[in-house]
Scaffold this active site. Structure first.
Site, PDB file in Angstrom:
ATOM      1  N   LYS A  17      32.222  28.316  40.040  1.00 45.62           N
ATOM      2  CA  LYS A  17      32.938  29.011  38.963  1.00 45.62           C
ATOM      3  C   LYS A  17      32.443  30.458  38.815  1.00 45.62           C
ATOM      4  CE  LYS A  17      35.156  29.950  35.266  1.00 45.62           C
ATOM      5  NZ  LYS A  17      36.591  29.999  35.155  1.00 45.62           N
ATOM      6  N   CYS A  35      36.099  36.292  30.424  1.00 42.42           N
ATOM      7  CA  CYS A  35      35.562  35.623  31.622  1.00 42.42           C
ATOM      8  C   CYS A  35      34.963  36.608  32.618  1.00 42.42           C
ATOM      9  CB  CYS A  35      36.677  34.848  32.317  1.00 42.42           C
ATOM     10  SG  CYS A  35      37.544  33.759  31.199  1.00 42.42           S
TER      11      CYS A  35
HETATM   12  N1  SAJ Z   1      42.196  43.349  36.254  1.00 40.83           N
HETATM   13  C1  SAJ Z   1      42.215  44.563  36.891  1.00 40.83           C
HETATM   14  N2  SAJ Z   1      42.716  44.624  38.152  1.00 40.83           N
HETATM   15  C2  SAJ Z   1      43.196  43.511  38.786  1.00 40.83           C
HETATM   16  C3  SAJ Z   1      43.145  42.273  38.148  1.00 40.83           C
HETATM   17  C4  SAJ Z   1      42.642  42.221  36.868  1.00 40.83           C
HETATM   18  O1  SAJ Z   1      41.791  45.587  36.344  1.00 40.83           O
HETATM   19  O2  SAJ Z   1      43.657  43.651  39.916  1.00 40.83           O
HETATM   20  C5  SAJ Z   1      41.673  43.248  34.875  1.00 40.83           C
HETATM   21  C6  SAJ Z   1      42.695  42.691  33.904  1.00 40.83           C
HETATM   22  O3  SAJ Z   1      43.540  43.698  33.420  1.00 40.83           O
HETATM   23  C7  SAJ Z   1      41.787  42.130  32.836  1.00 40.83           C
HETATM   24  C8  SAJ Z   1      40.592  41.629  33.640  1.00 40.83           C
HETATM   25  O4  SAJ Z   1      40.630  42.305  34.869  1.00 40.83           O
HETATM   26  O5  SAJ Z   1      41.352  43.128  31.937  1.00 40.83           O
HETATM   27  C9  SAJ Z   1      40.566  40.137  33.865  1.00 40.83           C
HETATM   28  O6  SAJ Z   1      41.870  39.667  34.153  1.00 40.83           O
HETATM   29  P1  SAJ Z   1      42.166  38.579  35.286  1.00 40.83           P
HETATM   30  O7  SAJ Z   1      43.609  38.320  35.319  1.00 40.83           O
HETATM   31  O8  SAJ Z   1      41.527  39.008  36.554  1.00 40.83           O
HETATM   32  O9  SAJ Z   1      41.326  37.317  34.842  1.00 40.83           O
HETATM   33  P2  SAJ Z   1      41.236  36.422  33.521  1.00 40.83           P
HETATM   34  O10 SAJ Z   1      39.988  36.810  32.814  1.00 40.83           O
HETATM   35  O11 SAJ Z   1      42.481  36.430  32.729  1.00 40.83           O
HETATM   36  O12 SAJ Z   1      41.083  34.977  34.201  1.00 40.83           O
HETATM   37  C10 SAJ Z   1      40.045  34.790  35.152  1.00 40.83           C
HETATM   38  C11 SAJ Z   1      40.602  34.025  36.354  1.00 40.83           C
HETATM   39  N3  SAJ Z   1      39.637  34.037  37.445  1.00 40.83           N
HETATM   40  C12 SAJ Z   1      39.952  34.413  38.688  1.00 40.83           C
HETATM   41  O13 SAJ Z   1      41.054  34.815  38.977  1.00 40.83           O
HETATM   42  C13 SAJ Z   1      38.883  34.316  39.717  1.00 40.83           C
HETATM   43  C14 SAJ Z   1      40.945  32.599  35.951  1.00 40.83           C
HETATM   44  O14 SAJ Z   1      41.347  31.848  37.089  1.00 40.83           O
HETATM   45  C15 SAJ Z   1      39.742  31.941  35.299  1.00 40.83           C
HETATM   46  O15 SAJ Z   1      40.046  30.613  34.886  1.00 40.83           O
HETATM   47  C16 SAJ Z   1      39.380  32.744  34.071  1.00 40.83           C
HETATM   48  O16 SAJ Z   1      39.005  34.061  34.523  1.00 40.83           O
HETATM   49  C17 SAJ Z   1      38.220  32.089  33.354  1.00 40.83           C
HETATM   50  O17 SAJ Z   1      38.471  31.467  32.313  1.00 40.83           O
HETATM   51  O18 SAJ Z   1      37.098  32.124  33.863  1.00 40.83           O
END
Ligand code: SAJ
Length: 433
Positions: A205, A259
């Protein structure tokens, strides 16, 4: 063995969808939370979070009486802990919710029960922190009751779908525990179920979210290089990603949510000497909101923050990412907070945030009212609603003629045609050279 009654501790972003999904499989679920506001809302039939599909399945679970909401746990076949694991000011994992949830189970724990921890936790939490608490019951983990760590891995905004279809990792304190965990999750998981030990599952995780954080950090660093060299980083990334072994994520105003910006610190805290890369990535992403603020300053020709006083900025998007209502650790909110501190007159609009919800920011609840008197528009979240804006219409009701786009949501061509200057992160359009 099939489980008839489950006690879910924590009815947040993970606990509530999981409780409802289990209830939809005809299992009796006792949903427990310590937050009175959440209990009141759920008892009134209203979910406290925005997640597509959740209200419907919650309503069905309540109607069928398969899901009961209450403050205290009770005897059950399975106890699932899905409470938050935030970090403290000093970036230390705060396990207080996990510990108190575990303590609350002790009086009800019986031989043959299964206990699952779903909350993201530092390595070894299940065997070194959770097991000793549960063993206060006089029962031994692995021998008398089954104990597993099974991380939630669902993406906010797609939780209901991913809960069922994603691969599920189940780490047991022994093989029998892992098998018991499989019996539970196979009631609703259609994705592959992978059995391992508890500490490996904890690491999996943390590694997933850390990997994503580092990938976003490199994208953010590339955006700074794009600005420096006058290269459109969005175009460069999309070309680089045509390489069969390259998949760079997107730059933006920073990493928010509960997360990705938190979990990597659990590894840094556990082993600071051997995790310099993880720490640096965290620091890059944490500094991205100030990088965007520097762009705003340059656009407004402010040499010092005092030059920003009284400026009228309209911010579009406040949530931590697109199409969610979650404001936790939102980079957009951090930027707005700083602007307010500097005396900027900030108006903001977010289709997922109700008007008047945030202190210090005038949230008008209408795009038109937000933009009316603006000198500058700043777009911080790529909600679909913003990409669909017709710039010709906007041009009629705002004084602003410059828009900063930190998320690559706008067509420069269309906005320029409507008379706007578009300053996009990672393209040097704010004139860094
Ligand atoms: N972000 C970027 N660039 C990207 C992708 C995301 O700047 O290309 C930013 C988003 O805008 C946001 C942050 O990162 O501010 C996090 O967003 P996210 O969509 O990457 O992730 P979370 O926090 O919504 O969900 C993540 C997921 N983990 C992964 O994709 C490895 C999800 O599967 C997990 O279950 C979740 O964390 C968790 O609960 O741990």
């Amino acid at each position: 063995m099939s489980y008839k009654k489950i006690c879910m501790l924590g009815l947040g972003y993970i606990g509530l969808p999981t409780a409802c999904t289990l209830a939809s499989c005809n299992i009796k679920v006792i949903g427990v939370d310590v937050n009175q506001r959440i209990l009141d809302s759920l008892k009134n039939g209203v979910i406290h979070i925005h997640e597509p599909g959740l209200q419907k399945i919650f309503h069905e679970a309540q109607q069928s009486k398969k899901l009961v909401i209450q403050r205290e746990p009770e005897e059950a076949d399975v106890f699932i802990i899905a409470v938050p694991t935030p970090f403290t000011e000093g970036k230390h994992a705060d396990l207080s919710f996990v510990k108190s949830a575990a303590e609350s189970i002790v009086p009800y724990l019986q031989s043959g029960n299964l206990v699952v921890l779903e909350s993201t936790s530092p390595p070894c939490t299940t065997k070194d922190v959770l097991a000793p608490i549960l063993e206060k019951s006089g029962l031994r983990a692995g021998d008398d009751f089954y104990l597993v760590y099974s991380p939630e891995r669902v993406l906010p905004g797609k939780i209901m779908e991913e809960l069922v279809n994603n691969a599920r990792v189940i780490g047991g304190v022994n093989e029998e525990s892992a098998q018991a965990g499989k019996n539970l999750y196979s009631t609703f998981v259609k994705g592959e179920i992978i059995l391992t030990d508890a500490t490996t599952a904890e690491m999996v995780k943390l590694m997933e979210n850390t990997y994503r954080d580092i990938n976003i950090a490199i994208a953010n660093e590339f955006s700074r290089l794009g600005d420096l060299f006058g290269v459109d980083v969005w175009e460069a990334i999309s070309i680089a990603n045509k390489h069969p072994r390259v998949n760079i994520l997107s730059p933006g105003p920073g990493v928010g949510g509960h997360c990705i910006g938190v979990d990597p610190w659990f590894l840094v805290e556990a082993a600071p000497e051997i995790t310099p890369l993880i720490k640096t990535a965290r620091m890059v992403n944490d500094s991205q909101p100030s990088y965007v603020m520097d762009i705003i300053k340059r656009v407004l020709k402010a040499e010092d923050v005092s030059d920003l006083e009284g400026k009228r900025i309209s911010v579009l998007g406040l949530t931590y990412k697109a199409e969610v209502d979650d404001l936790r650790q939102s980079p957009a909110l951090e930027i707005v907070g700083k602007l307010i501190e500097w005396g900027v007159d900030v108006k903001a609009y977010d289709p997922y945030v109700r008007s008047g919800e945030i202190q210090g920011v005038s949230l008008t609840g209408s795009l038109q009212n937000t933009l009316k008197n603006a000198e500058l528009i700043v777009l911080l979240v790529s909600h679909m609603k913003f990409s669909e804006i017709n710039p010709e219409e906007i041009a009629e009701y705002t004084q602003a003629r410059i828009i900063v786009d930190a998320v690559n949501a706008l067509s420069i061509h269309d906005w320029q045609k409507a008379g706007f200057e578009v300053v996009k992160l990672g393209t040097n359009s704010a004139g860094k050279n």
